[in-house]
Design a protein around this motif. Structure first.
Motif, PDB file in Angstrom:
ATOM      1  N   GLN A   1      39.436 -21.969  76.499  1.00  0.00           N
ATOM      2  CA  GLN A   1      38.531 -20.834  76.329  1.00  0.00           C
ATOM      3  C   GLN A   1      37.118 -21.361  76.077  1.00  0.00           C
ATOM      4  OE1 GLN A   1      39.699 -18.047  73.292  1.00  0.00           O
ATOM      5  NE2 GLN A   1      38.282 -16.472  74.000  1.00  0.00           N
TER       6      GLN A   1
ATOM      7  N   GLU B   1      36.330 -20.006  85.890  1.00  0.00           N
ATOM      8  CA  GLU B   1      36.476 -19.177  84.691  1.00  0.00           C
ATOM      9  C   GLU B   1      36.762 -17.725  85.070  1.00  0.00           C
ATOM     10  OE1 GLU B   1      33.218 -19.562  82.011  1.00  0.00           O
ATOM     11  OE2 GLU B   1      33.294 -21.760  81.979  1.00  0.00           O
TER      12      GLU B   1
ATOM     13  N   ASP C   1      36.111 -14.297  75.368  1.00  0.00           N
ATOM     14  CA  ASP C   1      36.593 -13.445  76.459  1.00  0.00           C
ATOM     15  C   ASP C   1      36.431 -14.088  77.842  1.00  0.00           C
ATOM     16  OD1 ASP C   1      37.513 -11.501  74.802  1.00  0.00           O
ATOM     17  OD2 ASP C   1      35.822 -10.148  75.059  1.00  0.00           O
ATOM     18  N   ARG C   2      36.507 -15.414  77.880  1.00  0.00           N
ATOM     19  CA  ARG C   2      36.519 -16.142  79.155  1.00  0.00           C
ATOM     20  C   ARG C   2      37.522 -17.280  79.043  1.00  0.00           C
ATOM     21  NH1 ARG C   2      32.627 -14.673  82.631  1.00  0.00           N
ATOM     22  NH2 ARG C   2      32.992 -16.503  83.937  1.00  0.00           N
TER      23      ARG C   2
ATOM     24  N   SER D   1      36.982 -13.746  83.381  1.00  0.00           N
ATOM     25  CA  SER D   1      36.592 -12.916  82.241  1.00  0.00           C
ATOM     26  C   SER D   1      37.731 -11.980  81.825  1.00  0.00           C
ATOM     27  CB  SER D   1      35.359 -12.080  82.594  1.00  0.00           C
ATOM     28  OG  SER D   1      35.689 -11.116  83.589  1.00  0.00           O
ATOM     29  N   TRP D   2      37.615 -11.465  80.615  1.00  0.00           N
ATOM     30  CA  TRP D   2      38.583 -10.493  80.098  1.00  0.00           C
ATOM     31  C   TRP D   2      38.633  -9.255  80.995  1.00  0.00           C
ATOM     32  CZ3 TRP D   2      42.594  -9.561  77.139  1.00  0.00           C
ATOM     33  CH2 TRP D   2      42.854  -8.262  76.707  1.00  0.00           C
TER      34      TRP D   2
ATOM     35  N   ARG E   1      39.795 -20.454  81.392  1.00  0.00           N
ATOM     36  CA  ARG E   1      40.032 -21.237  82.598  1.00  0.00           C
ATOM     37  C   ARG E   1      41.202 -22.169  82.315  1.00  0.00           C
ATOM     38  NH1 ARG E   1      38.388 -26.438  81.910  1.00  0.00           N
ATOM     39  NH2 ARG E   1      36.716 -26.875  80.393  1.00  0.00           N
TER      40      ARG E   1
END
Length: 206
Positions: free
Chosen positions: A185, A152, A189-190, A154-155, A192
């Motif tokens: 998602q 994953e 804000d994550r 992050s933003w 993969r």
């Protein structure tokens, strides 16, 4: 009693879009009749028992899967019917050379490794969707995901890795890639990759 013939035509979305575009330019093409027959269904990624069944069922009398190997294949393919069949086809060929039925973790790993070659065309329909900003976003996300244990990103890490892309454009690209089932998602804000196999290929060749 009226008899009929039932059939299923399966094609990649890219192929379907190209065919429709061609037919729009040649309205007299008789292929339009094929496109107008029946119901068009977009096949989305599978999950749960459907994934397990598609992996195991076709070769159930020839190959023995463990729960672990099925889980790894499901994770690599992200439930994509096309990627499951492509991976399992190569796995069948690999096992035929091995001369045994029991699939081991190292067999799955060898097949995964074979997909990493730059000339492999398995992901052509996915790379076709990576145009413009989406290409840079996906390639950067693939590299960042490669370094993350859970895959994953992050933003904050994406913004740091893509300083030249405006936040609004970046979010639009991420939203589009998610709608195309390239990304998933799992939390706000994550992101993969839906397919870890494609993510690994893009990290190496993107």
């Amino acid at each position: 009693q009226r008899l009929g013939v039932g059939y299923v035509v399966v094609m990649q979305q890219q192929t379907c879009d190209t065919l429709v575009q061609h037919l729009q330019q040649t309205p007299n093409d008789p292929s339009w009749r094929l496109m107008d027959v029946g119901q068009r269904i977009q096949l989305r990624p599978l999950d749960g028992e459907d994934v397990r069944r598609l992996i195991e069922w076709p070769m159930r009398t020839h190959l023995d899967y463990t729960a672990e190997t099925v889980d790894v294949i499901a994770d690599l393919t992200g439930g994509s019917p096309f990627l499951i069949q492509a991976f399992c086809h190569n796995l069948v060929m690999h096992m035929a050379h091995q001369g045994r039925q029991q699939i081991l973790s190292e067999d799955v790993e060898q097949v995964r490794h074979d997909f990493m070659q730059p000339q492999d065309h398995t992901f052509a329909h996915m790379t076709e969707m990576l145009r413009g900003i989406a290409n840079h976003v996906a390639a950067t996300l693939a590299r960042l995901a490669h370094a993350a244990p859970d895959g994953e990103v992050s933003w904050a890490k994406l913004r740091a890795g893509l300083p030249g892309i405006a936040p609004e454009s970046l979010r639009t690209s991420l939203r589009t890639l998610t709608e195309q089932d390239i990304l998933h998602q799992p939390a706000p804000d994550r992101w993969r990759f839906a397919s870890r196999l494609f993510q690994q290929w893009l990290a190496v060749n993107g």
